[in-house]
Motif scaffolding. Structure first.
Motif, PDB file in Angstrom:
ATOM      1  N   LYS A  93     -64.634  -5.368  25.939  1.00  0.00           N
ATOM      2  CA  LYS A  93     -63.523  -5.653  25.025  1.00  0.00           C
ATOM      3  C   LYS A  93     -63.460  -7.139  24.698  1.00  0.00           C
ATOM      4  O   LYS A  93     -63.243  -7.521  23.541  1.00  0.00           O
ATOM      5  CB  LYS A  93     -62.196  -5.204  25.635  1.00  0.00           C
ATOM      6  N   MET A  94     -63.652  -7.986  25.701  1.00  0.00           N
ATOM      7  CA  MET A  94     -63.605  -9.433  25.492  1.00  0.00           C
ATOM      8  C   MET A  94     -64.728  -9.889  24.554  1.00  0.00           C
ATOM      9  O   MET A  94     -64.509 -10.676  23.638  1.00  0.00           O
ATOM     10  CB  MET A  94     -63.692 -10.154  26.840  1.00  0.00           C
ATOM     11  N   LEU A 106     -62.589   0.986  20.338  1.00  0.00           N
ATOM     12  CA  LEU A 106     -63.896   0.897  20.989  1.00  0.00           C
ATOM     13  C   LEU A 106     -64.638   2.223  20.957  1.00  0.00           C
ATOM     14  O   LEU A 106     -65.852   2.244  20.799  1.00  0.00           O
ATOM     15  CB  LEU A 106     -63.741   0.446  22.441  1.00  0.00           C
ATOM     16  N   GLU A 107     -63.917   3.310  21.104  1.00  0.00           N
ATOM     17  CA  GLU A 107     -64.566   4.617  21.099  1.00  0.00           C
ATOM     18  C   GLU A 107     -65.288   4.858  19.767  1.00  0.00           C
ATOM     19  O   GLU A 107     -66.417   5.352  19.742  1.00  0.00           O
ATOM     20  CB  GLU A 107     -63.548   5.729  21.349  1.00  0.00           C
ATOM     21  N   TYR A 108     -64.664   4.485  18.676  1.00  0.00           N
ATOM     22  CA  TYR A 108     -65.287   4.662  17.358  1.00  0.00           C
ATOM     23  C   TYR A 108     -66.546   3.801  17.246  1.00  0.00           C
ATOM     24  O   TYR A 108     -67.582   4.260  16.768  1.00  0.00           O
ATOM     25  CB  TYR A 108     -64.281   4.316  16.259  1.00  0.00           C
ATOM     26  N   VAL A 122     -76.002   2.734  27.237  1.00  0.00           N
ATOM     27  CA  VAL A 122     -74.890   1.783  27.362  1.00  0.00           C
ATOM     28  C   VAL A 122     -73.635   2.390  26.744  1.00  0.00           C
ATOM     29  O   VAL A 122     -72.549   2.304  27.320  1.00  0.00           O
ATOM     30  CB  VAL A 122     -75.239   0.436  26.692  1.00  0.00           C
ATOM     31  N   CYS A 123     -73.786   3.021  25.596  1.00  0.00           N
ATOM     32  CA  CYS A 123     -72.645   3.666  24.937  1.00  0.00           C
ATOM     33  C   CYS A 123     -72.060   4.752  25.832  1.00  0.00           C
ATOM     34  O   CYS A 123     -70.834   4.834  25.996  1.00  0.00           O
ATOM     35  CB  CYS A 123     -73.051   4.237  23.583  1.00  0.00           C
ATOM     36  N   ASP A 124     -72.927   5.586  26.425  1.00  0.00           N
ATOM     37  CA  ASP A 124     -72.460   6.643  27.333  1.00  0.00           C
ATOM     38  C   ASP A 124     -71.728   6.041  28.534  1.00  0.00           C
ATOM     39  O   ASP A 124     -70.700   6.566  28.964  1.00  0.00           O
ATOM     40  CB  ASP A 124     -73.627   7.505  27.818  1.00  0.00           C
ATOM     41  N   LEU A 130     -64.134   4.761  29.257  1.00  0.00           N
ATOM     42  CA  LEU A 130     -62.943   4.948  28.413  1.00  0.00           C
ATOM     43  C   LEU A 130     -62.231   6.246  28.771  1.00  0.00           C
ATOM     44  O   LEU A 130     -61.004   6.286  28.845  1.00  0.00           O
ATOM     45  CB  LEU A 130     -63.330   4.962  26.936  1.00  0.00           C
ATOM     46  N   LYS A 131     -62.992   7.320  28.998  1.00  0.00           N
ATOM     47  CA  LYS A 131     -62.388   8.599  29.365  1.00  0.00           C
ATOM     48  C   LYS A 131     -61.661   8.492  30.700  1.00  0.00           C
ATOM     49  O   LYS A 131     -60.574   9.033  30.874  1.00  0.00           O
ATOM     50  CB  LYS A 131     -63.458   9.680  29.445  1.00  0.00           C
ATOM     51  N   THR A 132     -62.276   7.785  31.640  1.00  0.00           N
ATOM     52  CA  THR A 132     -61.681   7.597  32.960  1.00  0.00           C
ATOM     53  C   THR A 132     -60.389   6.795  32.861  1.00  0.00           C
ATOM     54  O   THR A 132     -59.414   7.109  33.535  1.00  0.00           O
ATOM     55  CB  THR A 132     -62.672   6.882  33.906  1.00  0.00           C
ATOM     56  N   ASP A 133     -60.372   5.774  32.025  1.00  0.00           N
ATOM     57  CA  ASP A 133     -59.191   4.926  31.863  1.00  0.00           C
ATOM     58  C   ASP A 133     -58.040   5.690  31.234  1.00  0.00           C
ATOM     59  O   ASP A 133     -56.884   5.378  31.475  1.00  0.00           O
ATOM     60  CB  ASP A 133     -59.510   3.699  31.000  1.00  0.00           C
TER      61      ASP A 133
END
Length: 135
Positions: A93-94, A106-108, A122-124, A130-133
């Motif tokens: 994100k940073m 970020l997901e998009y 890396v995307c996976d 993201l799913k975990t968060d």
């Protein structure tokens, strides 16, 4: 041709190109066009993803990645970029914010890269984070 006409022409040509590009085949390129990314921004971000790939796999980061002034224009610490630890979601994100000067979903972004077969591992890795968060 004056500057105003040149800009209008370029905008029109960009609009035509967007109609010609198959968004399903090149979703990241469409994302880059839609968000008006500059060449150095895309190059820096793709290089970050390459470094992340090495860090995720626990591999040494090659000299190819390290000998580069590309990151300095975005005030990115090379020490942090080349850290020997797996990357974090906060780090991604940073870098996105520092490189693109804006925030977006970020997901998009990650899905558009993955669909275009750019650093899919890396995307996976980050999509899973993201799913975990979200849970």
């Amino acid at each position: 041709m004056d500057v105003v006409k040149e800009v209008k022409l370029l905008k029109y040509q960009m609009s035509l190109m967007k109609h010609m590009i198959n968004a399903e085949e090149h979703p990241f390129f469409m994302f880059a066009i839609d968000h008006e990314f500059e060449e150095n921004q895309v190059k820096a971000f793709l290089k970050i993803l390459g470094v992340f790939s090495c860090r995720i796999k626990g591999e040494d980061i090659s000299v190819f990645y390290q000998n580069d002034q590309l990151f300095s224009q975005f005030s990115l610490s090379l020490e942090n970029v080349y850290a020997p630890t797996p990357p974090t979601l906060e780090e991604l994100k940073m870098y996105v914010t520092n490189i693109f000067y804006q925030e977006f979903e970020l997901e998009y972004l990650l899905c558009s890269l993955k669909k275009q077969f750019i650093q899919t591992e890396v995307c996976d890795f980050f999509l899973q984070r993201l799913k975990t968060d979200l849970k």
